[in-house]
Design a protein around this motif. Structure first.
Motif, PDB file in Angstrom:
ATOM      1  N   ALA A  97       1.344  -1.471   0.080  1.00 32.93           N
ATOM      2  CA  ALA A  97       0.084  -0.044   0.091  1.00 32.93           C
ATOM      3  C   ALA A  97       0.888   1.000   0.242  1.00 32.93           C
ATOM      4  O   ALA A  97       0.348   2.250  -0.789  1.00 32.93           O
ATOM      5  CB  ALA A  97      -0.683   0.211   1.299  1.00 32.93           C
ATOM      6  N   VAL A  99      -9.407   1.981  -7.248  1.00 32.48           N
ATOM      7  CA  VAL A  99     -10.942   1.536  -7.740  1.00 32.48           C
ATOM      8  C   VAL A  99     -11.359   1.417  -8.661  1.00 32.48           C
ATOM      9  O   VAL A  99     -12.203   0.799  -9.864  1.00 32.48           O
ATOM     10  CB  VAL A  99     -11.794   1.659  -6.324  1.00 32.48           C
ATOM     11  CG1 VAL A  99     -13.275   1.597  -6.977  1.00 32.48           C
ATOM     12  CG2 VAL A  99     -11.009   1.258  -4.874  1.00 32.48           C
ATOM     13  N   THR A 107      -9.847  -0.795 -11.769  1.00 33.34           N
ATOM     14  CA  THR A 107     -10.215  -2.629 -11.360  1.00 33.34           C
ATOM     15  C   THR A 107     -11.480  -2.648 -12.137  1.00 33.34           C
ATOM     16  O   THR A 107     -12.570  -2.017 -12.298  1.00 33.34           O
ATOM     17  CB  THR A 107     -10.238  -2.831  -9.782  1.00 33.34           C
ATOM     18  OG1 THR A 107      -9.180  -2.484  -9.105  1.00 33.34           O
ATOM     19  CG2 THR A 107     -10.703  -4.479  -9.658  1.00 33.34           C
ATOM     20  N   SER A 142     -14.897   4.548  -0.032  1.00 30.75           N
ATOM     21  CA  SER A 142     -14.039   4.868  -1.982  1.00 30.75           C
ATOM     22  C   SER A 142     -14.743   3.896  -2.477  1.00 30.75           C
ATOM     23  O   SER A 142     -14.676   4.236  -3.902  1.00 30.75           O
ATOM     24  CB  SER A 142     -13.354   4.438  -1.344  1.00 30.75           C
ATOM     25  OG  SER A 142     -11.877   4.516  -0.499  1.00 30.75           O
ATOM     26  N   LEU A 168      -5.707  -2.438  -0.711  1.00 30.13           N
ATOM     27  CA  LEU A 168      -7.217  -1.520  -0.381  1.00 30.13           C
ATOM     28  C   LEU A 168      -7.501  -1.011   0.539  1.00 30.13           C
ATOM     29  O   LEU A 168      -7.382   0.511   1.090  1.00 30.13           O
ATOM     30  CB  LEU A 168      -8.274  -1.595  -1.363  1.00 30.13           C
ATOM     31  CG  LEU A 168      -7.881  -2.292  -3.101  1.00 30.13           C
ATOM     32  CD1 LEU A 168      -9.464  -2.437  -3.951  1.00 30.13           C
ATOM     33  CD2 LEU A 168      -7.173  -0.638  -4.466  1.00 30.13           C
ATOM     34  N   LYS A 214      -5.096  -8.075  -3.915  1.00 29.18           N
ATOM     35  CA  LYS A 214      -5.362  -6.893  -4.004  1.00 29.18           C
ATOM     36  C   LYS A 214      -6.239  -6.379  -2.765  1.00 29.18           C
ATOM     37  O   LYS A 214      -6.590  -4.770  -1.962  1.00 29.18           O
ATOM     38  CB  LYS A 214      -6.163  -6.920  -5.122  1.00 29.18           C
ATOM     39  CG  LYS A 214      -5.536  -7.145  -6.301  1.00 29.18           C
ATOM     40  CD  LYS A 214      -5.911  -6.228  -7.670  1.00 29.18           C
ATOM     41  CE  LYS A 214      -4.575  -6.714  -8.871  1.00 29.18           C
ATOM     42  NZ  LYS A 214      -5.812  -6.846 -10.038  1.00 29.18           N
ATOM     43  N   TRP A 235      -0.281  -1.993 -10.357  1.00 34.78           N
ATOM     44  CA  TRP A 235      -1.386  -2.573  -9.747  1.00 34.78           C
ATOM     45  C   TRP A 235      -1.983  -4.118 -10.352  1.00 34.78           C
ATOM     46  O   TRP A 235      -2.472  -4.845  -9.959  1.00 34.78           O
ATOM     47  CB  TRP A 235      -2.228  -1.397  -9.608  1.00 34.78           C
ATOM     48  CG  TRP A 235      -3.944  -1.912  -9.598  1.00 34.78           C
ATOM     49  CD1 TRP A 235      -4.898  -2.153 -10.138  1.00 34.78           C
ATOM     50  CD2 TRP A 235      -4.479  -2.120  -7.698  1.00 34.78           C
ATOM     51  NE1 TRP A 235      -5.620  -2.620  -8.935  1.00 34.78           N
ATOM     52  CE2 TRP A 235      -5.474  -2.709  -8.115  1.00 34.78           C
ATOM     53  CE3 TRP A 235      -3.494  -2.535  -6.799  1.00 34.78           C
ATOM     54  CZ2 TRP A 235      -6.342  -3.324  -6.318  1.00 34.78           C
ATOM     55  CZ3 TRP A 235      -4.278  -3.455  -5.417  1.00 34.78           C
ATOM     56  CH2 TRP A 235      -5.819  -3.352  -5.835  1.00 34.78           C
ATOM     57  N   ARG A 249      -6.378   5.016  -2.994  1.00 34.87           N
ATOM     58  CA  ARG A 249      -7.004   4.002  -3.437  1.00 34.87           C
ATOM     59  C   ARG A 249      -8.170   3.908  -4.073  1.00 34.87           C
ATOM     60  O   ARG A 249      -8.395   3.367  -4.931  1.00 34.87           O
ATOM     61  CB  ARG A 249      -7.835   3.568  -1.616  1.00 34.87           C
ATOM     62  CG  ARG A 249      -9.101   2.161  -1.917  1.00 34.87           C
ATOM     63  CD  ARG A 249      -9.931   2.344  -0.681  1.00 34.87           C
ATOM     64  NE  ARG A 249      -9.610   2.229   0.386  1.00 34.87           N
ATOM     65  CZ  ARG A 249      -9.710   2.830   1.843  1.00 34.87           C
ATOM     66  NH1 ARG A 249     -10.862   3.498   1.973  1.00 34.87           N
ATOM     67  NH2 ARG A 249      -9.106   2.070   2.347  1.00 34.87           N
ATOM     68  N   LEU A 254     -13.966   0.725   3.360  1.00 29.59           N
ATOM     69  CA  LEU A 254     -13.861   0.869   1.713  1.00 29.59           C
ATOM     70  C   LEU A 254     -14.486   1.382   0.991  1.00 29.59           C
ATOM     71  O   LEU A 254     -14.589   1.926   0.533  1.00 29.59           O
ATOM     72  CB  LEU A 254     -13.507  -0.753   0.782  1.00 29.59           C
ATOM     73  CG  LEU A 254     -12.660  -1.961   0.856  1.00 29.59           C
ATOM     74  CD1 LEU A 254     -12.410  -2.907   0.532  1.00 29.59           C
ATOM     75  CD2 LEU A 254     -11.369  -0.689   0.689  1.00 29.59           C
TER      76      LEU A 254
END
Length: 446
Positions: free
Chosen positions: A38, A77, A80, A103, A65, A61, A53, A73, A100
């Motif tokens: 991270a 996101v 992805t 985010s 995150l 993963k 990443w 982050r 999370l």
């Protein structure tokens, strides 16, 4: 990995494709834990971050995150692919999703929520009943618990079956699920199996209320000498616990937030966030400072005629403002820390104020004499030296007074002193310093 971080950053940035050359970047990444990865990803420009990443295994993963700050982050996101999220959410639990949630888009939060089992969904729902600044939002549920009538044999059996991290006690609850006692694990092996656990329970074991502020709860854990403390709701029902790791994380986040707030910034800001986004966030703080600067300038404008006739006053004005600002910031920092630690109360406020005024007075006398002498030697004007000496003394004393009361008043108004205190203090010391210096200059030099 922290010692290797500069080399890793250089390796990633200087190579368009990752390889095992040089310091063995790929192998190091494979061995790095989620916190290290991270930190590395946060340290990379956006392009290189996204490239790296893509090389991270899917099973790592989600943990990475969770360990990252909010803004960097969000970049990952957004990068992805939608179909990847179902793989990442396979092992997600309530605590992960709580970290999370801010985010993730709403539809991804729903997908993660659906992927959890019934118990984890219940934990997530219960945690969201508390705002993020209350400890009930951040509790963990991996703890040892037994009914109030359990005996030593049940305790030993439970320990052999599972042992969560940072566990030194077993919590005992009554039939309603209310926390009753805590039993030290270390005592169990020396006792007969038939002994009731309640007979060896700890006296006055500390308990945290779910509505307590996270920072307060973190300090309660850190000062308790136990590895974890139970968290209960308003009905004393056991909800979960806060262990020393979670307490440390809450404390670190709090102090980082305080540090960044002092400059009007968010602790989640990305080192490499887009220019427009960073500029917008900082522009607000610059605007506030501009307003206070205009206020100070308005007071200076009242003495325009004086400045036109005595140019030396304009030359020395920054000295007066600077000395007051520094003296005030020292007191301000001390009081903000005291407020954060709950050390400053109405009972000791006057003693603290008197002490800071004495410190300000002593420093004011010393530096007033030094600066007065320098001004006299520089401009060969004893009256000018006396004027700036008196102004310096008054401004440092005023800075000490403001440094005590500004954060206390802001705290009473539920305004974060770390965020607004420095701006208000600087305005106060600038205005007091300029009015004292220019007012005395008008009185004695014209």
């Amino acid at each position: 990995m922290s010692e290797q971080l500069p080399d890793l950053i250089e390796e990633v940035i200087s190579h368009s494709e990752l390889s095992d050359s040089g310091i063995g970047l790929t192998s190091i990444i494979a061995q790095a834990d989620e916190d290290e990865m991270a930190l590395l990803l946060e340290s990379l420009p956006i392009g290189e971050r996204l490239s790296l990443w893509q090389t991270v295994p899917d099973h790592k993963k989600l943990d990475i995150l969770i360990a990252m700050r909010g803004d960097p982050r969000e970049v990952l996101v957004q990068a992805t692919e939608p179909e990847q999220w179902d793989k990442l959410f396979i092992d997600i639990d309530a605590e992960d999703l709580l970290e999370l949630a801010d985010s993730l888009p709403e539809e991804l939060v729903e997908r993660a929520y659906t992927a959890m089992d019934r118990v984890q969904r219940q934990y997530f729902t219960e945690a969201n009943q508390y705002p993020e600044d209350q400890v009930g939002h951040w509790i963990t549920h991996d703890f040892l618990v037994l009914p109030l009538n359990a005996r030593v044999r049940e305790g030993i059996r439970l320990i052999r079956r599972e042992m969560p991290r940072h566990t030194d006690t077993i919590f005992l609850v009554n039939r309603s699920g209310q926390f009753s006692e805590a039993v030290p694990i270390a005592k169990l092996y020396s006792l007969p199996e038939h002994v009731p656990l309640v007979d060896v329970a700890l006296d006055d074991f500390p308990v945290i209320n779910a509505t307590d502020e996270g920072q307060k709860a973190a300090k309660d854990v850190q000062f308790s000498t136990y590895a974890a403390l139970p968290v209960v709701d308003e009905n004393k029902k056991l909800l979960g616990r806060i262990d020393v790791t979670t307490a440390s994380e809450l404390s670190e986040e709090y102090y980082e937030r305080q540090l960044m707030a002092g400059a009007g910034m968010d602790e989640n800001e990305d080192l490499f966030s887009p220019v427009r986004r960073s500029a917008k966030a900082r522009a607000i703080w610059l605007g506030i400072n501009l307003l206070t600067a205009f206020l100070a300038s308005a007071f200076i404008g009242m003495f325009e005629a004086t400045l036109q006739q005595v140019v030396a006053l304009a030359v020395l004005m920054p000295v007066v403002a600077s000395m007051g600002g520094i003296a005030g910031s020292q007191t301000l920092t001390l009081i903000i820390r005291g407020l954060a630690l709950k050390q400053v109360t109405p009972a000791n406020m006057m003693v603290l104020l008197v002490k800071e005024l004495k410190v300000g007075g002593l420093n004011g006398v010393i530096w007033a004499l030094v600066i007065g002498a320098v001004a006299y030697a520089w401009f060969s004007d004893p009256l000018l030296g006396a004027v700036i000496a008196i102004a310096i003394f008054l401004n440092i004393v005023a800075a000490a007074f403001a440094g005590v009361f500004v954060p206390v008043i802001l705290d009473k108004l539920k305004i974060d002193p770390a965020l607004s205190g420095s701006v208000i203090l600087t305005t106060v010391t600038d205005i007091v310093g300029f009015v004292a210096f220019l007012g005395l200059g008008t009185l004695f030099l014209l």
